[in-house]
Design an enzyme around this catalytic site. Structure first.
Site, mmCIF file in Angstrom:
data_model
loop_
_atom_site.group_PDB
_atom_site.id
_atom_site.type_symbol
_atom_site.label_atom_id
_atom_site.label_comp_id
_atom_site.label_asym_id
_atom_site.label_seq_id
_atom_site.Cartn_x
_atom_site.Cartn_y
_atom_site.Cartn_z
ATOM 1 N N ASP A 168 1.040 -1.282 -0.146
ATOM 2 C CA ASP A 168 -0.317 0.019 0.375
ATOM 3 C C ASP A 168 1.082 1.187 -0.102
ATOM 4 O O ASP A 168 1.673 0.958 0.870
ATOM 5 C CB ASP A 168 -0.622 0.306 1.289
ATOM 6 C CG ASP A 168 -2.268 1.264 0.520
ATOM 7 O OD1 ASP A 168 -2.845 0.484 0.383
ATOM 8 O OD2 ASP A 168 -2.126 1.717 1.830
ATOM 9 N N THR A 169 0.908 2.286 -0.738
ATOM 10 C CA THR A 169 1.150 3.698 -0.871
ATOM 11 C C THR A 169 -0.105 4.359 -0.167
ATOM 12 O O THR A 169 -0.746 4.667 -0.367
ATOM 13 C CB THR A 169 0.981 3.830 -2.548
ATOM 14 O OG1 THR A 169 1.842 2.376 -3.123
ATOM 15 C CG2 THR A 169 1.966 5.144 -2.553
#
Length: 103
Positions: free
Chosen positions: A79-80
């Site tokens: 996830d960013t």
């Protein structure tokens, strides 16, 4: 979907992640997960990103565990997040929201 060869399951539909891993020569199977990405109050940004990544990988694992030998899989959850002045910025709704966030 599964065979005797080790495969990489990407718990994401991110075209950039798929391209990156494919460009490195890996055979990628994308299994996006629809999880609640709400931030927990007072959760540190790094903990937030780790929690979401792990949750996405768990959903992917659960969706294939009855059809595959999990020992022959590598499952990647990622996830960013964007953090500014200690505040996690959510996903922009559109390009205008993204421009507003950046400025």
């Amino acid at each position: 979907m599964c065979s005797n060869r080790k495969k990489i399951i990407l718990a994401s539909k991110s075209p950039r992640r798929i391209d990156l891993l494919s460009g490195l020569g890996f055979k990628i199977i994308s299994i996006p997960s629809d999880i609640d990405e709400s931030k927990i109050e007072n959760e540190a940004p790094m903990d937030y990103a780790k929690r979401l990544s792990f949750a996405k990988a768990e959903v992917a694992k659960e969706s294939i565990k009855n059809n595959c030998d999990l020992n022959k899989l590598i499952i990647i959850g990622a996830d960013t997040i964007v953090v500014f002045d200690g505040t996690v910025l959510g996903k922009p709704k559109d390009k205008n929201s993204a421009r507003s966030m950046i400025s």
